[in-house]
Design a protein around this motif. Sequence first.
Motif, PDB file in Angstrom:
ATOM      1  N   ILE A  80       0.844  -1.206   0.000  1.00  0.00           N
ATOM      2  CA  ILE A  80       0.000   0.000   0.000  1.00  0.00           C
ATOM      3  C   ILE A  80       0.875   1.249   0.000  1.00  0.00           C
ATOM      4  CG2 ILE A  80      -1.966  -1.103   1.115  1.00  0.00           C
ATOM      5  CD1 ILE A  80       0.298   1.165   3.169  1.00  0.00           C
ATOM      6  N   LEU A  94      -5.868   4.337   2.440  1.00  0.00           N
ATOM      7  CA  LEU A  94      -4.644   3.807   1.859  1.00  0.00           C
ATOM      8  C   LEU A  94      -4.890   3.503   0.387  1.00  0.00           C
ATOM      9  CD1 LEU A  94      -3.713   1.257   4.681  1.00  0.00           C
ATOM     10  CD2 LEU A  94      -2.610   3.471   4.270  1.00  0.00           C
ATOM     11  N   THR A  96      -1.076  -5.234   5.616  1.00  0.00           N
ATOM     12  CA  THR A  96      -0.467  -4.275   4.695  1.00  0.00           C
ATOM     13  C   THR A  96       1.035  -4.146   4.895  1.00  0.00           C
ATOM     14  OG1 THR A  96      -0.879  -2.409   6.200  1.00  0.00           O
ATOM     15  CG2 THR A  96      -2.599  -2.941   4.591  1.00  0.00           C
ATOM     16  N   ALA A 111      -4.135   0.931  -2.607  1.00  0.00           N
ATOM     17  CA  ALA A 111      -3.671  -0.430  -2.870  1.00  0.00           C
ATOM     18  C   ALA A 111      -2.671  -0.419  -4.018  1.00  0.00           C
ATOM     19  CB  ALA A 111      -4.850  -1.331  -3.205  1.00  0.00           C
ATOM     20  N   GLU A 114       3.821  -1.147   3.664  1.00  0.00           N
ATOM     21  CA  GLU A 114       3.940   0.152   2.993  1.00  0.00           C
ATOM     22  C   GLU A 114       5.103   0.158   2.020  1.00  0.00           C
ATOM     23  OE1 GLU A 114       4.264   4.946   4.000  1.00  0.00           O
ATOM     24  OE2 GLU A 114       3.463   3.542   5.495  1.00  0.00           O
TER      25      GLU A 114
END
Length: 239
Positions: free
Chosen positions: A135, A161, A205, A163, A207
């Motif tokens: 994300i 967020l 998730t 995707a 990042e």
Amino acid sequence: MNIAVIFAGGSGQRMNTRSKPKQFLDVHGKPVIVYTLEIFQEHKDIDGIILVCIESWIEYTKELTKKYNLTKVLDVIPGGKIGQESIFLGLKTVYEKYDKNSIVLIHDGVRPLINNNVISDCLDCVDKNGNAVTIAPAIETIFRKNEDNTVGEIFKRSDCLLAKAPQCFYLKDIYNAHLKAQSENKYDFIDSASMMQYYGYKLYTVEGPIENIKITTPSDFYIFRAIMDARENLQILGF
């Protein structure tokens, strides 16, 4: 095993290119798809790559893998009529040849701005939680559009967020989810994450960099080229 399933089947209609699909456009003399493949090729924990490609471009793609010594590309296969089908065909190839407990990293061939850290973090997240969805934080305001084209609910950016990819799962989990979708005649999932959530999986998730864009439009292509120009200039200056 850790296998990347890379989807390079788009025809690039939104790029307005007539000669080549977007994944084969050159930047500094190298096709976009090669930039993407090299990241997975060079990662020490990636054991192989399955590349899903437009059927008429398979031979050209195989030539690229030889030219750029992409030895981890295990197979280049034709895609389906829609993205969901193409991803399934890639997963099916992995399922028939490799360990069912393998981790698969589903990635867009036109998303060349990930890095080794993202791949490592995704693998660690799958090992710990069972899946990983890359994300990036939302940096602009997002709202729901009403039917009369007025602004509906406005969401807090801190709650939103974006995707991205790769989206990573244990092979047996994502493969079985695809089989369920086919048995229910559901072919409208926007991506693998939405499919897995629909079938009850809690998603975790990882990042990644905000520049992890998918090259879809001409402006995306120019952004990618500008980033590569900047990186090359920094290397020339010794940074």
